[in-house]
Scaffold this active site. Sequence first.
Site, PDB file in Angstrom:
ATOM      1  CB  CYS A 195      -1.040   0.019   1.073  1.00 42.44           C
ATOM      2  SG  CYS A 195      -2.137   1.241   1.206  1.00 42.44           S
ATOM      3  CG  HIS A 230      -4.036  -3.451   3.127  1.00 42.85           C
ATOM      4  ND1 HIS A 230      -2.719  -2.942   3.782  1.00 42.85           N
ATOM      5  CD2 HIS A 230      -4.515  -2.425   2.511  1.00 42.85           C
ATOM      6  CE1 HIS A 230      -2.869  -1.772   3.868  1.00 42.85           C
ATOM      7  NE2 HIS A 230      -3.725  -1.291   2.906  1.00 42.85           N
ATOM      8  CD  GLU A 271      -1.686  -6.092   5.433  1.00 43.29           C
ATOM      9  OE1 GLU A 271      -1.073  -6.570   4.498  1.00 43.29           O
ATOM     10  OE2 GLU A 271      -1.913  -4.819   5.629  1.00 43.29           O
TER      11      GLU A 271
END
Lengths: 253, 204
Positions: free
Chosen positions: B79, B179, B181
Amino acid sequence: MLLKRIIPCLDTAGGRVVKGTHFEQLRDQGDPVALARGYSEDGADELTFLDIDATPQGRATLVELVEQTAHEVFIPLTVGGGIREVDEIRTLLRAGADKVSIQTAAVRRPELITEGARAFGSQCMVVAIDAKRASGKDRWMVFTHGGRTPAGLDAVGWAREAEHRGAGEILLTSIDADGTRAGYDLELTRAVVDAVQIPVIASGGAGHPKDLAAVLTQGRADAALAASIFHSGAFPIPQVKAYLASQGIPVRI
Amino acid sequence: MIALIDYGAGNLRSVENALARLNARATIAATPEDLARARAIIFPGVGAAGPAMASLRDRGLDQAVIAAIRTGIPFLGICLGMQLLFESSAEDGAACLAVLPGTVGRLPTREKLPHVGWNTLEHVRPHPVLQGMEGQAFYFVHTYVVVPRHPTVTAGETTHGVPFVSAVARQGLVGVQFHPERSGTAGLRLLENFLRFANVEAAA
């Protein structure tokens, strides 16, 4: 293309998941971390924890719950319920929440939306609106305190103000539809979606995959939140998403 | 050892948790010395470009990141952590690290901004870290996008009204706008690809 999101909601109290009808008659539904993990594996796009236990012990339990969940679940997590201060928002984000949902405190002190957005970004700030149709009218009024207290605000106008003050999303619950499993309030949803630029998550009334399809198309919602339809096991997420895809609705399979 | 760069911008925790799930240990790198010891680097980021660059400079991490990338170390920018690798950002008018040629601008779309939610990664160029990622959905939260000067850097695209560059790669350096994660199984697989690529011993 941005996909429509399916969001299981876990109402928590004392570290357990509960769910009532018309905001009452709470029933125990299980261990939140286990449910969260299961939903994530099933293809939930996000998860929302709404803590309905606003006691200080309840709050500490909630923070622990968020920490445990963040260790095991790798999709966005929104946490709400009784949040009043920027410090509480910080604590929950540090524990692993991606967004917080604020409701009563935002009505009481709308600056909280702006303060949270400045400190952590608009993407963290979800403003939850519980709305009830004014009898016989195409107009919906805002209620707080779990649907018990009229706020004296028009739901569409309040959604606009929340956006203006820095909300990143609106979580819109129909009090009339909540717990009925008779479908979302499509008119309410559309009225709010048309009034704001930010994403709207529709909530309250899901009983069948058709209800989610309707709110994502006719209701024009960006996301559909539901609880009992998933907790009861009546319609698992893969089945719901397969149905939505069959209706031409873009979802993550 | 994988270093997670800590420059006070955003929550490292979710990346740390995802790596822990993959049995990889990450160290938090808050100084140039920490970065110099790393065998692989993850540069996460949430927030705005201006304050993030100021924070990197305050800690001397800006030059350390540039130096580390120059060694060819496996590097993953996430990001804002990808955006800062370019020359400058229209967000805050910030001068950035200039590791990659190009700029960062507001996504020129008529659709809702910020672009929040799940969207698909397409036109993926072959790279070990992006293997198996064609057509997968990932979680995005952003308003600005990278505009590489040379198309050779582009490694994947996503469409939000208009197509934009959502992944870049140059040798050991990979950047993603989304993202991983927060992107469920697909995101964990991408991080696993990166770990394998970085040849970091995953097992404890």
